[in-house]
Design an enzyme around this catalytic site. Structure first.
Site, PDB file in Angstrom:
ATOM      1  N   HIS A  58       0.914  -1.329   0.032  1.00 50.48           N
ATOM      2  CA  HIS A  58      -0.047  -0.036   0.208  1.00 50.48           C
ATOM      3  C   HIS A  58       0.876   1.056   0.038  1.00 50.48           C
ATOM      4  O   HIS A  58       1.944   1.070   0.453  1.00 50.48           O
ATOM      5  CB  HIS A  58      -0.866   0.035   1.227  1.00 50.48           C
ATOM      6  CG  HIS A  58      -1.889  -1.027   1.125  1.00 50.48           C
ATOM      7  ND1 HIS A  58      -3.068  -0.911   1.861  1.00 50.48           N
ATOM      8  CD2 HIS A  58      -2.175  -2.381   0.601  1.00 50.48           C
ATOM      9  CE1 HIS A  58      -3.879  -1.895   1.830  1.00 50.48           C
ATOM     10  NE2 HIS A  58      -3.258  -2.749   0.918  1.00 50.48           N
ATOM     11  N   GLU A  60       0.728   3.950   1.628  1.00 51.18           N
ATOM     12  CA  GLU A  60       1.230   4.454   3.085  1.00 51.18           C
ATOM     13  C   GLU A  60       2.464   3.541   3.673  1.00 51.18           C
ATOM     14  O   GLU A  60       3.312   4.287   4.350  1.00 51.18           O
ATOM     15  CB  GLU A  60       0.170   4.273   3.996  1.00 51.18           C
ATOM     16  CG  GLU A  60      -0.905   5.097   3.694  1.00 51.18           C
ATOM     17  CD  GLU A  60      -2.080   4.451   2.568  1.00 51.18           C
ATOM     18  OE1 GLU A  60      -1.820   3.591   2.030  1.00 51.18           O
ATOM     19  OE2 GLU A  60      -3.232   4.353   3.216  1.00 51.18           O
ATOM     20  N   CYS A  88      -6.254   1.745   5.603  1.00 54.27           N
ATOM     21  CA  CYS A  88      -6.966   0.749   6.043  1.00 54.27           C
ATOM     22  C   CYS A  88      -6.353   0.445   7.549  1.00 54.27           C
ATOM     23  O   CYS A  88      -5.331   1.054   8.014  1.00 54.27           O
ATOM     24  CB  CYS A  88      -6.789  -0.230   5.320  1.00 54.27           C
ATOM     25  SG  CYS A  88      -4.956  -0.977   5.061  1.00 54.27           S
ATOM     26  N   CYS A  91      -2.532  -0.101   7.348  1.00 58.07           N
ATOM     27  CA  CYS A  91      -1.682   1.109   7.350  1.00 58.07           C
ATOM     28  C   CYS A  91      -1.837   2.129   8.254  1.00 58.07           C
ATOM     29  O   CYS A  91      -0.823   2.431   8.843  1.00 58.07           O
ATOM     30  CB  CYS A  91      -2.253   1.861   6.132  1.00 58.07           C
ATOM     31  SG  CYS A  91      -1.744   0.887   4.605  1.00 58.07           S
TER      32      CYS A  91
END
Length: 158
Positions: A58, A60, A88, A91
């Site tokens: 991801h 992040e 999410c 993260c």
């Protein structure tokens, strides 16, 4: 490491949007993230799950990893993470563990958001660190980027 000062969260989200657009080039969901320390961008990344076949790639997480290397420390004390989509649980947990000071995001994620929508890992006093959250910065623009991507994907698969 970029050395230009960015005075506003809105300007930073604009840069995260530019970063998010890069994800589309390799079939990834267009999410972009920046790590900012002392008003300087020290890391910027986009989703790379499809490109790397890594479910944890991801934007992040990748940006936090790059920032930790740039600072030579896992602690991102004082850092602001700017992302186009609400983080999410994975993260948000990483941001909490990295001890970031602040998270700024554009579009809410009503299905998986962990910074206010479904959960709020940044403001849970039971955890060992809390961080400030600013949500909804250029939210419509960030949401449109995502909805256009999924509409194009559905049209391609029909």
């Amino acid at each position: 490491m970029e050395t230009t000062d960015y005075p506003t969260d809105e300007a930073l989200i604009g840069i995260a949007i530019e970063e998010a657009r890069k994800a589309v080039n390799h079939g990834d969901v267009p999410v972009g993230a920046l790590v900012v320390v002392e008003r300087r961008i020290i890391a910027r990344r986009h989703n790379e799950r499809e490109a790397t076949n890594d479910p944890t790639a991801h934007a992040e997480l990748l940006a936090v990893q790059d920032a930790a290397r740039a600072l030579d420390s896992w602690r991102l004390d004082g850092a602001t993470v700017v992302c186009t989509l609400e983080p999410c649980p994975m993260c948000a947990g990483a941001l909490q563990q990295a001890r970031v000071a602040r998270v700024v995001y554009g579009a809410a994620d009503l299905k998986a958001g962990a910074c206010g929508s479904l959960y709020n890992l940044g403001a849970d006093p039971r955890l060992n660190h809390e961080f400030e959250i600013r949500h909804g910065v250029r939210a419509e623009e960030c949401a449109t980027l995502l909805s256009d991507f999924f509409a194009d994907l559905r049209a391609t698969n029909d």
